[in-house]
Design an enzyme around this catalytic site. Structure first.
Site, PDB file in Angstrom:
ATOM      1  N   TYR A  54       1.035  -0.642   0.298  1.00 27.74           N
ATOM      2  CA  TYR A  54      -0.030  -0.070   0.114  1.00 27.74           C
ATOM      3  C   TYR A  54       0.769   1.177   0.016  1.00 27.74           C
ATOM      4  O   TYR A  54       0.679   1.828  -0.736  1.00 27.74           O
ATOM      5  CB  TYR A  54      -0.720   0.080   0.835  1.00 27.74           C
ATOM      6  CG  TYR A  54      -1.807   1.182   1.183  1.00 27.74           C
ATOM      7  CD1 TYR A  54      -3.024   1.304   0.423  1.00 27.74           C
ATOM      8  CD2 TYR A  54      -1.660   2.136   1.976  1.00 27.74           C
ATOM      9  CE1 TYR A  54      -3.631   2.239   0.067  1.00 27.74           C
ATOM     10  CE2 TYR A  54      -2.450   3.530   1.461  1.00 27.74           C
ATOM     11  CZ  TYR A  54      -3.977   3.167   0.748  1.00 27.74           C
ATOM     12  OH  TYR A  54      -4.489   4.348   0.668  1.00 27.74           O
ATOM     13  N   PHE A 104      -7.834  22.011 -24.180  1.00 27.09           N
ATOM     14  CA  PHE A 104      -8.043  20.586 -24.313  1.00 27.09           C
ATOM     15  C   PHE A 104      -8.840  20.378 -23.379  1.00 27.09           C
ATOM     16  O   PHE A 104      -9.771  20.627 -22.496  1.00 27.09           O
ATOM     17  CB  PHE A 104      -6.718  19.597 -23.990  1.00 27.09           C
ATOM     18  CG  PHE A 104      -7.198  18.649 -24.050  1.00 27.09           C
ATOM     19  CD1 PHE A 104      -7.219  17.644 -25.621  1.00 27.09           C
ATOM     20  CD2 PHE A 104      -7.466  17.657 -23.121  1.00 27.09           C
ATOM     21  CE1 PHE A 104      -8.049  16.600 -25.652  1.00 27.09           C
ATOM     22  CE2 PHE A 104      -7.908  16.291 -23.112  1.00 27.09           C
ATOM     23  CZ  PHE A 104      -7.926  15.612 -24.682  1.00 27.09           C
ATOM     24  N   THR A 105     -10.023  19.578 -23.859  1.00 23.27           N
ATOM     25  CA  THR A 105     -11.246  19.111 -22.881  1.00 23.27           C
ATOM     26  C   THR A 105     -11.572  19.358 -21.322  1.00 23.27           C
ATOM     27  O   THR A 105     -12.121  19.946 -20.869  1.00 23.27           O
ATOM     28  CB  THR A 105     -12.063  17.997 -23.532  1.00 23.27           C
ATOM     29  OG1 THR A 105     -10.927  16.825 -23.662  1.00 23.27           O
ATOM     30  CG2 THR A 105     -12.335  17.984 -25.123  1.00 23.27           C
ATOM     31  N   ASP A 147       1.768  21.577 -20.135  1.00 22.86           N
ATOM     32  CA  ASP A 147       1.510  19.611 -20.151  1.00 22.86           C
ATOM     33  C   ASP A 147       1.966  18.970 -21.069  1.00 22.86           C
ATOM     34  O   ASP A 147       2.058  18.962 -22.024  1.00 22.86           O
ATOM     35  CB  ASP A 147      -0.474  19.474 -20.958  1.00 22.86           C
ATOM     36  CG  ASP A 147      -0.970  18.731 -21.049  1.00 22.86           C
ATOM     37  OD1 ASP A 147      -0.630  17.021 -20.724  1.00 22.86           O
ATOM     38  OD2 ASP A 147      -1.908  18.415 -21.146  1.00 22.86           O
ATOM     39  N   LYS A 153      -0.597   8.104 -23.709  1.00 19.81           N
ATOM     40  CA  LYS A 153       0.189   8.497 -24.716  1.00 19.81           C
ATOM     41  C   LYS A 153       1.211   8.031 -24.725  1.00 19.81           C
ATOM     42  O   LYS A 153       1.718   7.255 -25.001  1.00 19.81           O
ATOM     43  CB  LYS A 153      -0.614  10.035 -25.222  1.00 19.81           C
ATOM     44  CG  LYS A 153      -1.552  10.464 -25.262  1.00 19.81           C
ATOM     45  CD  LYS A 153      -2.470  10.077 -24.327  1.00 19.81           C
ATOM     46  CE  LYS A 153      -4.089  10.615 -24.279  1.00 19.81           C
ATOM     47  NZ  LYS A 153      -4.510  10.935 -22.756  1.00 19.81           N
ATOM     48  N   ARG A 204     -13.463  15.931 -33.721  1.00 21.60           N
ATOM     49  CA  ARG A 204     -13.387  17.423 -32.975  1.00 21.60           C
ATOM     50  C   ARG A 204     -13.253  18.582 -32.763  1.00 21.60           C
ATOM     51  O   ARG A 204     -12.498  19.555 -33.776  1.00 21.60           O
ATOM     52  CB  ARG A 204     -11.384  17.237 -32.889  1.00 21.60           C
ATOM     53  CG  ARG A 204     -10.521  16.088 -31.922  1.00 21.60           C
ATOM     54  CD  ARG A 204     -10.011  16.214 -30.239  1.00 21.60           C
ATOM     55  NE  ARG A 204     -11.396  15.882 -29.481  1.00 21.60           N
ATOM     56  CZ  ARG A 204     -10.824  15.486 -28.245  1.00 21.60           C
ATOM     57  NH1 ARG A 204     -10.268  14.852 -27.803  1.00 21.60           N
ATOM     58  NH2 ARG A 204     -12.952  15.144 -27.631  1.00 21.60           N
ATOM     59  N   PHE A 207     -19.242  15.236 -25.379  1.00 22.03           N
ATOM     60  CA  PHE A 207     -19.244  14.547 -26.705  1.00 22.03           C
ATOM     61  C   PHE A 207     -18.447  12.908 -26.198  1.00 22.03           C
ATOM     62  O   PHE A 207     -18.985  11.991 -27.231  1.00 22.03           O
ATOM     63  CB  PHE A 207     -17.572  15.204 -27.114  1.00 22.03           C
ATOM     64  CG  PHE A 207     -16.610  14.947 -26.278  1.00 22.03           C
ATOM     65  CD1 PHE A 207     -16.671  16.235 -25.255  1.00 22.03           C
ATOM     66  CD2 PHE A 207     -15.385  13.458 -25.790  1.00 22.03           C
ATOM     67  CE1 PHE A 207     -15.125  16.499 -24.531  1.00 22.03           C
ATOM     68  CE2 PHE A 207     -14.862  14.304 -25.207  1.00 22.03           C
ATOM     69  CZ  PHE A 207     -14.034  14.801 -24.585  1.00 22.03           C
TER      70      PHE A 207
HETATM   71  N1  F0G Z   1      -4.071  16.475 -22.128  1.00 26.26           N
HETATM   72  C1  F0G Z   1      -4.376  15.971 -23.325  1.00 26.26           C
HETATM   73  C2  F0G Z   1      -3.501  17.036 -23.997  1.00 26.26           C
HETATM   74  C3  F0G Z   1      -4.902  14.859 -23.799  1.00 26.26           C
HETATM   75  O1  F0G Z   1      -4.549  14.905 -24.787  1.00 26.26           O
HETATM   76  C4  F0G Z   1      -5.609  14.465 -22.701  1.00 26.26           C
HETATM   77  C5  F0G Z   1      -6.429  13.248 -23.066  1.00 26.26           C
HETATM   78  C6  F0G Z   1      -5.083  14.761 -21.504  1.00 26.26           C
HETATM   79  C7  F0G Z   1      -4.410  15.572 -20.682  1.00 26.26           C
HETATM   80  C8  F0G Z   1      -6.085  13.725 -19.779  1.00 26.26           C
HETATM   81  O2  F0G Z   1      -5.478  12.921 -19.958  1.00 26.26           O
HETATM   82  O3  F0G Z   1      -7.796  10.888 -21.031  1.00 26.26           O
HETATM   83  O4  F0G Z   1      -5.170  10.057 -19.341  1.00 26.26           O
HETATM   84  O5  F0G Z   1      -7.169  11.552 -18.220  1.00 26.26           O
HETATM   85  N2  F0G Z   1      -6.435  13.112 -24.484  1.00 26.26           N
HETATM   86  C9  F0G Z   1      -7.085  11.804 -24.663  1.00 26.26           C
HETATM   87  C10 F0G Z   1      -7.115  11.846 -26.076  1.00 26.26           C
HETATM   88  C11 F0G Z   1      -8.829  10.898 -24.186  1.00 26.26           C
HETATM   89  O6  F0G Z   1      -7.797  11.024 -27.185  1.00 26.26           O
HETATM   90  O7  F0G Z   1      -7.193  13.213 -27.236  1.00 26.26           O
HETATM   91  P1  F0G Z   1      -5.911  11.886 -19.307  1.00 26.26           P
END
Ligand code: F0G
Length: 470
Positions: free
Chosen positions: A85, A137-138, A228, A271, A395, A462
């Site tokens: 843990y 970014f979303t 990021d 990624k 997108r 989305f």
């Molecule tokens: N920042 C960027 C630039 C991203 O592309 C993503 C996720 C995140 C943060 C968030 O990270 O998914 O690990 O919580 N992008 C994915 C995509 C979902 O399909 O581009 P996460």
């Protein structure tokens, strides 16, 4: 400063072919789909590719997130999980890898990128704050808004233009940032949110010169700069290929130098880092480390696992080393460029220059007759699936969501469909099939009328929205 226009892979490497620095040891069969089955599946999914079952997909280009193939070394690392843990051995490997490759002092592990975004947003943003960044970014923007902040886009104008060949379309426009600081005051800006590469702009990179100048500007105003780093290794490869003075530096050295201009970073390890799950937040300032270490135990898990199993941290620590190898990055982005060159040669409108992780089809140009409130990109993604069982991602206006103040759709300039290439997963033959499918859909573009939204969730719509053909 003069910068070269981006070259094609062929121009870069002459007539010699490149190939992947690995061979295949295990394969996963995929289902071959048929037209009636696809018609049923996309209707059941409300014309939203996020709602398709993966078993109904032939080539899955929804995302490069968590979809990489791990190496034999990483799988071996999975067997070395120390599932204690507290104080797992694997955590210390991970901490060491991040310190070595990214150069930050402190590490807080999280289950994935948005876990880290949540922590940094909560720790640093106060009600009424403003967070400038190089395109939204979303999930990043949503966490900034949920913490009481407002995101302001300060990316260069070229980023919003799908045909501009600027080699660093991810760059921050320093004049826009300076004007914003003047308007709201530096004390309202807890940090600048910089992403390398910029996902929503098409996987476009930030130059070293830009981050250095940005750092100097932030220093003049006493503003912190956080990165990021989700696709920073890919960003570094573009610097190596395109920026004067970096041609003989390694991707790893470039990443490390870039990070010295920043105060810390958050990471979706799903990624660049070649794992199926994981993330982290790293920083140089002790105050943020303390705040994030405290928040992580509330929302993620103890500060030495942050929502990951020990084995996942081990695979991630190994993945970091593999991700930052030049040969890996050349073949990874080389595959994306290969697909981009096929589509460009056939005259299909895509975001240029081709970015690091994906091809972005310009749905606004392809479906010029479909108004943006009939969701051209959502429509194009559905048509591509119908044609060949290839799954892509919208997108555009659906991803951009609604303005929290006015409640109206946000209409982004870029209305795109992303063909995202998982790392080490598909072959060049798969890329040929994808290119031919896009061409077939493009040739039938006049027949399509768009979609209307029949269900809309409150957050990140989305992912779960449903549509019907108009
Ligand atoms: N920042 C960027 C630039 C991203 O592309 C993503 C996720 C995140 C943060 C968030 O990270 O998914 O690990 O919580 N992008 C994915 C995509 C979902 O399909 O581009 P996460």
């Amino acid at each position: 400063m003069t910068q070269p226009t981006p070259m094609t892979m062929g121009q870069q490497f002459g007539r010699r072919s490149w190939a992947e620095p690995w061979k295949i040891k295990m394969v996963e069969p995929i289902k071959m789909t048929d037209r009636p089955g696809r018609e049923r599946a996309i209707r059941d999914a409300g014309y939203n590719t996020f709602l398709l079952r993966s078993e109904d997909v032939y080539i899955d280009l929804l995302t490069d997130s968590g979809t990489s193939a791990m190496s034999d070394r990483q799988w071996a690392g999975m067997m070395l999980g120390d599932e204690a843990y507290a104080g797992s051995r694997n955590f210390y490997h991970l901490e060491e890898a991040v310190q070595n490759y990214y150069g930050y002092k402190y590490l807080v592990p999280t289950h994935q990128g948005r876990g880290a975004e949540h922590l940094i947003s909560r720790a640093l943003i106060k009600e009424g704050d403003v967070i400038p960044g190089n395109m939204y970014f979303t999930t990043t923007r949503l966490h900034q808004e949920l913490a009481g902040g407002r995101f302001v886009d300060v990316i260069i104008d070229e980023a919003h233009d799908p045909v501009s060949l600027h080699p660093f379309k991810g760059n921050v426009d320093l004049d826009k940032l300076e004007a914003l600081i003047k308007e709201v005051g530096a004390e309202k800006i807890p940090y600048v949110s910089l992403a390398g590469t910029v996902n929503m702009a098409g996987g476009q990179p930030v130059s070293m010169a830009n981050v250095a100048a940005l750092r100097a500007l932030c220093d003049r105003h006493g503003i912190r700069l956080y990165l990021d780093a989700t696709r920073m290794a890919e960003n570094a490869w573009f610097i190596q290929q395109r920026e004067e003075g970096y041609g003989d530096k390694s991707v790893a050295a470039i990443v490390k130098e870039f990070c010295t201009y920043t105060d810390g970073a958050w990471m979706s390890a799903k990624k660049d880092h070649l794992v199926n799950i994981g993330g982290w937040l790293a920083m140089n300032h002790a105050d943020l480390f303390e705040a994030a270490s405290n928040l992580v135990v509330v929302y993620e898990g103890l500060h030495t696992y942050g929502g990951m199993a020990g084995r996942d941290m081990e695979a991630l620590a190994i993945g970091i080393g593999e991700a930052l190898q030049d040969d890996h990055m050349t073949s990874r982005i080389g595959q994306v460029l290969y697909l981009g060159e096929l589509l460009t040669d056939w005259g299909i409108p895509i975001v240029q220059p081709v970015g690091g992780h994906a091809i972005f089809l310009d749905a606004k140009a392809i479906y010029a007759h479909v108004p943006q409130d009939r969701f051209p990109a959502q429509t194009l993604a559905a048509q591509l699936y119908l044609d060949s069982g290839i799954r892509a991602m919208e997108r555009g206006v659906v991803s951009a969501g609604r303005d929290p103040v006015t409640g109206d759709h946000r209409y982004p300039k870029l209305e795109l469909v992303r063909l995202t290439i998982p790392r080490r997963v598909y072959t060049q033959a798969h890329m040929d099939v994808v290119a031919e499918a896009v061409k077939a859909v493009y040739d039938e573009r006049e027949k399509v009328q768009g979609l209307r939204m029949v269900f809309e969730p409150q957050y990140l719509r989305f992912f779960q929205a449903r549509f019907e053909p108009v």
